[in-house]
Design a protein around this motif. Structure first.
Motif, short mmCIF file in Angstrom:
data_model
loop_
_atom_site.label_atom_id
_atom_site.label_comp_id
_atom_site.label_asym_id
_atom_site.label_seq_id
_atom_site.Cartn_x
_atom_site.Cartn_y
_atom_site.Cartn_z
N LEU A 203 -20.93 57.49 -51.06
CA LEU A 203 -20.70 57.21 -52.38
C LEU A 203 -19.95 55.84 -52.76
O LEU A 203 -19.82 55.33 -53.87
CB LEU A 203 -19.92 58.32 -53.18
N ARG A 204 -19.25 55.42 -51.76
CA ARG A 204 -18.45 54.27 -52.02
C ARG A 204 -19.31 52.84 -52.02
O ARG A 204 -18.96 52.04 -52.59
CB ARG A 204 -17.34 54.12 -50.99
N ASP A 207 -19.91 52.78 -55.90
CA ASP A 207 -18.76 52.23 -56.65
C ASP A 207 -17.57 52.20 -55.70
O ASP A 207 -17.39 53.39 -55.02
CB ASP A 207 -18.63 53.28 -57.72
N ARG A 209 -14.73 52.64 -56.09
CA ARG A 209 -13.60 53.72 -56.25
C ARG A 209 -13.82 55.09 -55.94
O ARG A 209 -12.86 55.66 -56.02
CB ARG A 209 -13.52 53.46 -58.04
N LEU A 210 -15.32 55.35 -55.42
CA LEU A 210 -15.54 56.48 -54.98
C LEU A 210 -14.97 56.48 -53.22
O LEU A 210 -15.84 57.15 -52.74
CB LEU A 210 -16.74 56.83 -55.15
N LEU A 212 -13.56 58.23 -50.58
CA LEU A 212 -12.78 59.29 -50.09
C LEU A 212 -12.02 59.46 -48.92
O LEU A 212 -12.62 58.86 -47.80
CB LEU A 212 -14.06 60.44 -50.41
N ALA A 242 -22.13 59.76 -59.27
CA ALA A 242 -21.65 58.40 -59.14
C ALA A 242 -21.99 57.82 -60.50
O ALA A 242 -21.87 56.47 -60.67
CB ALA A 242 -22.00 57.82 -58.17
N LEU A 245 -18.86 57.02 -64.71
CA LEU A 245 -17.64 57.13 -64.44
C LEU A 245 -16.54 56.47 -65.32
O LEU A 245 -16.87 55.23 -66.11
CB LEU A 245 -17.33 56.35 -63.01
N PRO A 252 -10.62 60.23 -57.76
CA PRO A 252 -12.06 60.21 -57.60
C PRO A 252 -12.44 61.72 -57.14
O PRO A 252 -13.18 62.31 -57.33
CB PRO A 252 -12.45 59.32 -56.50
N LEU A 256 -14.86 64.39 -58.85
CA LEU A 256 -16.34 64.90 -58.12
C LEU A 256 -16.23 66.52 -57.82
O LEU A 256 -17.25 67.14 -58.11
CB LEU A 256 -16.35 64.14 -56.64
#
Length: 313
Positions: A203-204, A207, A209-210, A212, A242, A245, A252, A256
């Protein structure tokens, strides 16, 4: 010596550059309605063109102008996602800062600070505007005291009797209900669980910011596996997690987890069993194919058969 002519026309400017290409600046004097913008913004190497143009537009606005995502999307052709991404770029590089404040009426509003020189984290606290103190006004003269006659002594209230009804107690504030449990698959499937963990880790790429932590990936993987078990495609799960946001995303993993629980799709209905077609049989008389549940004669042979129809000539 020739006399200098002060009223002579100025020399015409040449718009033809000597070089083979490139840009030629033609600058005219602007007495009003112009904005001074530094080259550190217009020639920034790490900002996108959308962020550079949006930063120049914000610096040209007067104080109090609305610069929220909805207002900017209504003025320009870029969508809300591109404008939100450009605002994040400007905020990351110190050109703007968004502060959430509460108005006297109780509403939460966002105040945007625009810097014509980018600020770093160390000097942002010195660049915020400080409200000017209100000038002290001379206090009005104190009114003369009014002499009033002494009031009669009030007798003390009688002691409460045992039959008196006690005052009602204020209702107890009930606690908020606990959040619903996170979804989990009904049957273990190691391959589906690996797909869910890989989807969360990637997911990063959509974005930054995702990003994890590994423990959050292990905690959220069963929820994604439950979506996959209910027939959701991995690309559909990624778009749901995603997309759209919030601009001030700080947690994050919590976002989720909320989306995996609140937007869980229903399971697919069971497919109705299809009836099997009547099998093909080879006719015992003419060897042609026909559909029947049991082998035997086709319709034409049954019509000419001595048993089922008129006898052959």
């Amino acid at each position: 010596m020739a006399e200098q002519q002060l009223n002579a026309h100025p020399r015409a400017r040449s718009v033809v550059s000597r070089s083979a290409g490139g840009v030629t600046q033609i600058s005219d004097y602007q007495p009003r309605r112009y904005t001074i913008i530094g080259d550190h913004l217009t020639q920034h190497r790490d900002l996108s063109l959308t962020a550079i143009g949006l930063g120049a537009h914000i610096q040209s606005l007067p104080d109090g102008a609305a610069v929220d995502i909805r207002t900017l999307a209504g003025k320009f052709t870029e969508g809300r996602e591109r404008i939100a991404a450009a605002l994040r770029e400007l905020e990351d590089h110190g050109y703007i800062r968004r502060i959430r404040e509460r108005t006297p009426e109780g509403r939460i509003v966002t105040r945007t600070l625009s810097y014509n020189v980018p600020r770093t984290d160390s000097d942002r606290h010195t660049a915020e505007p400080v409200a000017e103190p209100i000038a002290e006004q001379p206090a009005p003269p104190a009114p003369e005291p009014v002499v009033r006659p002494p009031a009669a002594a009030t007798p003390p209230p009688p002691p409460p009797s045992s039959n008196a009804t006690p005052a009602p107690r204020p209702p107890n504030h009930r606690r908020a209900p606990p959040p619903p449990p996170a979804p989990e698959p009904t049957a273990p499937a190691p391959e589906r669980h690996r797909t869910a963990a890989a989807l969360l880790a990637e997911l990063r790429r959509d974005d930054a910011r995702l990003l994890l932590a590994e423990r959050n990936v292990r905690r959220l993987a069963p929820g994604v596996a439950a979506w996959l078990e209910r027939g959701a495609a991995p690309d559909a799960v990624r778009r749901t997690l995603a997309t759209a946001l919030p601009p001030d995303l700080r947690h994050p993993a919590a976002l989720l987890a909320h989306r995996l629980t609140a937007l869980l799709p229903p399971p697919l209905p069971a497919a109705e069993p299809r009836s099997r077609p009547v099998p093909l049989q080879n006719c015992d008389g003419c060897d042609r194919a026909f559909r029947a549940s049991h082998p035997g004669l086709c319709r034409d042979c049954r019509m000419t058969s001595p048993v089922h129809g008129p006898a052959a000539a």
